[in-house]
Write a protein that holds these residues in place. Structure first.
Motif: not given
Length: 333
Positions: A111-116, A119-120, A278-288, A325-330
Motif C-alpha cells: 500500500n505504501a509503495i503504490l502511494k509513492m 502514475i496519474k 506499462c508505458g514505454d518507461a515501465g516496459k524498458l524497466i521490466l525488460k531489464k 509507478h512514475r519513474f524519472k530520467n528513463i
C-alpha cells in the motif's frame, strides 16, 4: 475529524482486515492437494536436511511458534482445543500465524509503495484499491503450496522494493543502507533475496550510458551483491554439508508434466498482461528486470517446479509496481 476517522478505518479494513480474511479462507476454507501440512504434528525432517535447512529464520520462527502454540492450546485454551485440532495441528496453525502476520505486513508495505510517486491513473483511490486487490489475490491464490518461508520472503522483497524506490527518488544513503540490510537478512529467509538486486539494477542501470563507459550505480550494485553473497556463503559453511541448496533437477519434468506446463503458462501469461499495462518507461524497466533475473529464472527452471506458481510471484508483483509507478530520467529511445 469524522471523515479522517472514516478514511483511516476504511484503509485499515482494506489493507489489513480484508486481506487477512482472504488468507484465512485459503488456509481453512479448502485444503491443498499439493502438500499435506494440515495433519503433520511437527516439522518434517527434510526441513532441516535439505534446501529448507538454509532458511534459518522461517525454521526458527516455525519451531518456537509451534512450541508456544502447543503450550497455549494445552494450558490456556483447553476449551478450544477440540475445535482447533479439528482444523489442523499446532504445526499447521503456527504456519498460518507466521504467514498471515507477514502477509498483512506485505499488504501494508505494498500500500505504501503504490502511494509513492504513482502514475496519474493511480491517483484515483478506487483504481489504487483495484491494483492492490489484484496483487493480494495473486499472493493468496498461490498459497495452494503453503510453506513456512514464502510470505516472509515476499514481505522482505516488497520492503526491498520500497527502499529501492525511496533511494531512486530521494538519493538518501540511509535508504540504501536499509536496502542492503534487507537483502542481507532476507538471504536467511529464501534465495529470492537476489531479486532485490535485479530490481535495483533494472531501475538504476542505463545500458546506453553503460556502453559509453558511465558506470554510475556500479558501486551500489556491488555492495548489494555482497549483501547477498556473504550470508549465502556463510550459510553453506555453517550448515552441515549433507544439506543441499536444491532438492533435485526437475528440468525434464517441468516441460513434460501438464501441471508444470500449466504453472509456466500462468507465469508467462500473467507477466505478459501486466507488461501490457506499462508505458514505454515501465516496459524498458521490466525488460531489464527480466535480464537481471536470468540467474533466478534459470534456477527455478532447473531445480524448481513450475507448478509451484509462488516462484513467479515476485515477478508479477514487480510488474504491477512498475506498471503504476512514475519513474524519472528513463531513456526509452
Amino acid at each position: 475529524m469524522l471523515r479522517t476517522f472514516d478514511e483511516k478505518l476504511n484503509g485499515f479494513l482494506f489493507v489489513v482486515i480484508f486481506p487477512f480474511l482472504l488468507f484465512f479462507m485459503s488456509y481453512y476454507g479448502f485444503e491443498s492437494s499439493y502438500v499435506e501440512l494440515k495433519s503433520m504434528e511437527k516439522a518434517p525432517d527434510f526441513m532441516f536436511s535439505s534446501v529448507y535447512a538454509y532458511r534459518v529464520i522461517p525454521n526458527f520462527l516455525m519451531i518456537h511458534t509451534t512450541e508456544a502454540l502447543d503450550y497455549f492450546i494445552n494450558h490456556n485454551f483447553s476449551s478450544l482445543r477440540k475445535i482447533l485440532l479439528k482444523n489442523g495441528t499446532s504445526f499447521y496453525h503456527s504456519i498460518f500465524l507466521i504467514n498471515s502476520f507477514f502477509f498483512v505486513l506485505s499488504s501494508v508495505v505494498l500500500n505504501a509503495i503504490l502511494k509513492m510517486n504513482p502514475i496519474k491513473i493511480l491517483l484515483n483511490s478506487n483504481v489504487k484499491k483495484i491494483v492492490h486487490l489484484l496483487a493480494i489475490f495473486f499472493i493468496v491464490i498461490v498459497q495452494y503450496v503453503p510453506t513456512n518461508c514464502d510470505l516472509i520472503a515476499v514481505f522482505f522483497y516488497l520492503l526491498g522494493i520500497w527502499f529501492s524506490l525511496r533511494y531512486y527518488h530521494q538519493s538518501k544513503i540511509s535508504d540504501f543502507v536499509f536496502l542492503c540490510l534487507t537483502v542481507f537478512v532476507s538471504t536467511f529467509v529464501r534465495e529470492t533475496a537476489c531479486l532485490n538486486i535485479a530490481f535495483f539494477a533494472a531501475i538504476f542501470i542505463d545500458f546506453e550510458r553503460f556502453k559509453a563507459g558511465v558506470f554510475k550505480s556500479a558501486k551500489e550494485i556491488i555492495l548489494l551483491v555482497l549483501s547477498f553473497i556473504l550470508p549465502y556463503i556463510g550459510l553453506k559453511m555453517i550448515i552441515p554439508q549433507d544439506a543441499s541448496f536444491f532438492e533435485g533437477i526437475y528440468l525434464a519434468k517441468n516441460f513434460t508434466s501438464p501441471f508444470n506446463l500449466a504453472g509456466l503458462l500462468f507465469g508467462v501469461v500473467g507477466f505478459y498482461f501486466i507488461f501490457g499495462l506499462c508505458g514505454d518507461a515501465g516496459k524498458l524497466i521490466l525488460k531489464k528486470y527480466l535480464f537481471f533475473s536470468i540467474p533466478y529464472l534459470g534456477m527455478i527452471t532447473l531445480v524448481g517446479l513450475f507448478w509451484e506458481t509462488r516462484l513467479f510471484l515476485p515477478l508479477l508483483l514487480s510488474g504491477l509496481i512498475v506498471a503504476f509507478h512514475r519513474f524519472k530520467n528513463i531513456h526509452t529511445a
